[in-house]
Design an enzyme around this catalytic site. Structure first.
Site, short mmCIF file in Angstrom:
data_model
loop_
_atom_site.label_atom_id
_atom_site.label_comp_id
_atom_site.label_asym_id
_atom_site.label_seq_id
_atom_site.Cartn_x
_atom_site.Cartn_y
_atom_site.Cartn_z
N TYR A 250 8.14 4.37 0.25
CA TYR A 250 8.75 4.40 1.59
C TYR A 250 9.36 5.75 1.92
CZ TYR A 250 8.10 -0.63 1.78
OH TYR A 250 7.55 -1.88 1.80
N LYS B 79 5.33 -2.46 -12.48
CA LYS B 79 3.92 -2.57 -12.85
C LYS B 79 3.65 -1.42 -13.80
CE LYS B 79 -0.23 -4.38 -12.23
NZ LYS B 79 -0.60 -5.75 -12.62
N ASP C 34 3.05 -8.89 -10.59
CA ASP C 34 2.13 -10.01 -10.33
C ASP C 34 2.59 -11.27 -11.07
OD1 ASP C 34 1.57 -8.31 -12.44
OD2 ASP C 34 -0.60 -8.52 -12.34
N ASP D 33 10.28 -5.28 -1.42
CA ASP D 33 10.02 -5.71 -0.05
C ASP D 33 9.19 -6.99 -0.06
OD1 ASP D 33 9.79 -5.82 2.66
OD2 ASP D 33 8.63 -3.99 2.89
N ASP E 114 10.36 -11.36 0.32
CA ASP E 114 9.80 -12.29 1.32
C ASP E 114 9.35 -13.57 0.64
OD1 ASP E 114 10.31 -10.61 3.38
OD2 ASP E 114 8.23 -10.51 4.13
#
Ligand code: NAD
Length: 327
Positions: free
Chosen positions: A123, A174, A207, A231, A235
């Site tokens: 970002y 990750k 994941d 982010d 959600d």
């Protein structure tokens, strides 16, 4: 003590839900000195103003910023204009490096918080185009990870984990594929962990974390992760813990060198604006995080308790009921 709050209602349901948040804070007996700022997609459509440097200077003088939601009908506004021009501008320039999102669904045993690094990663805007618009176009989007930025975020998460009943912190990344950034995150995490022997630590790939969020969210107490993973993961967290109407958040500068910003996770929901259908609970719970940050822990606790099991109703019905419970 009076708290000087800059209120950015924003667009569509944004002003509707912050009105209920202000009502509840007043009912809780907190002295809020609110100044309203007209910003958002609708303001931009009217006169071209997104968020000027002069307004940023003005906002800098407030104790906190309370935001509803900004953004127009998807497709009507140039992509990224409002997000980058208002939300990301405040995050970066006010160094709001902690994004905090609590998830609580008591009857299911869900009670955890996600700490997302809020000023770096993908970002940060590193990248660009080469030969744009041609068949040989190249677009790059880098991920910025500084030792300083990563470590201060991890340290905040350890402090939070230590303060909770379940002293447990899970790093989500990750590291097996994003080997450079992942290596920096894992090393910083391990080094800071040595200073917190009372906090149990764990690691999950992003994941795998998505699967655990759905199958076994009870295992978490505090999660720390980078900007992009955070982010998306938050959600998902919202979806498993009561939905978008309950998801609250904070963009914090814990060093208090500039104001922090508190906002519901949801957007401006043009589809339900003006109909009394917006659930104001997420905005009210965001106000509770703000009050805690401002030293009003008692009012924050009462507001959180009042938000449990709120019966359905119109936006103002829900706000009135929560206000009645806290007063
Ligand atoms: P949205 O969150 O506004 O709406 C998604 C769906 O959830 C819609 O069906 C909406 O009716 C529903 N919804 C959202 N909040 C609700 C609430 N409090 N109570 C009941 N239902 C609710 O997302 P979107 O439609 O993708 O975006 C609309 C605009 O908001 C876009 O311009 C987007 O860029 C912007 N946006 C802003 C923020 C922010 O200000 N932080 C966050 C997300 C999206």
């Amino acid at each position: 003590m009076s708290h000087r709050i800059a209120v950015i209602g924003g667009d569509y349901i944004g002003p509707e839900v912050v009105a209920e948040g202000l009502k509840v804070m007043e009912a809780a007996g907190v002295d809020i000195d609110a100044t309203h700022f007209d910003l958002g997609a609708q303001r931009w459509q009217r006169d071209g103003e997104v968020l000027s440097d002069e307004t940023m200077d003005e906002l800098r003088g407030y104790d906190a910023i309370y935001l509803g939601a900004v953004g127009g009908v998807p497709g009507e506004i140039p992509g990224g204009l409002i997000e980058r021009g208002i939300l990301l501008k405040m995050r970066f320039e006010f160094d709001q490096y902690i994004n905090l999102r609590p998830f609580l669904l008591t009857e299911q045993g869900i009670d955890f918080q996600v700490i997302r690094e809020n000023t770096e990663g993908t970002y940060a805007g590193e990248g660009g185009f080469l030969r744009k618009g041609t068949p040989h176009e190249i677009a790059t989007q880098g991920s910025v990870n500084t030792r300083h930025g990563v470590e201060r975020c991890i340290r905040y998460a350890f402090e939070l984990a230590r303060s909770r009943d379940r002293k447990k912190l899970t790093l989500v990344h990750k590291t097996n594929v994003l080997t450079f950034a992942g290596d920096l995150w894992q090393r910083a995490f391990d080094e800071v962990a040595a200073e917190y022997p009372d906090v149990e630590t764990g690691y999950q790939h992003i994941d795998a974390a998505c699967i655990h969020f759905v199958n076994d969210p009870q295992q978490y107490s505090v999660i720390v992760t980078d900007n992009l993973f955070g982010d998306i993961l938050t959600d998902l967290g919202g979806a498993i813990s009561g939905g978008i109407g309950l998801a609250s958040s904070a963009n914090m500068n814990p060093d208090r060198t500039a104001p922090s910003m508190f906002e519901p996770v949801h957007g401006s929901a043009p589809d339900i604006a003006g109909q009394g259908k917006a659930n104001p609970t997420a905005a009210i719970l965001s106000a509770a995080i703000m009050l805690e940050f401002l030293g009003e822990a008692d009012a924050a606790t009462r507001i959180r308790a009042a938000c449990e099991d709120v019966p359905a109703g119109s936006t103002t019905d829900i706000g009135d009921e929560i206000a009645r419970r806290v007063s």
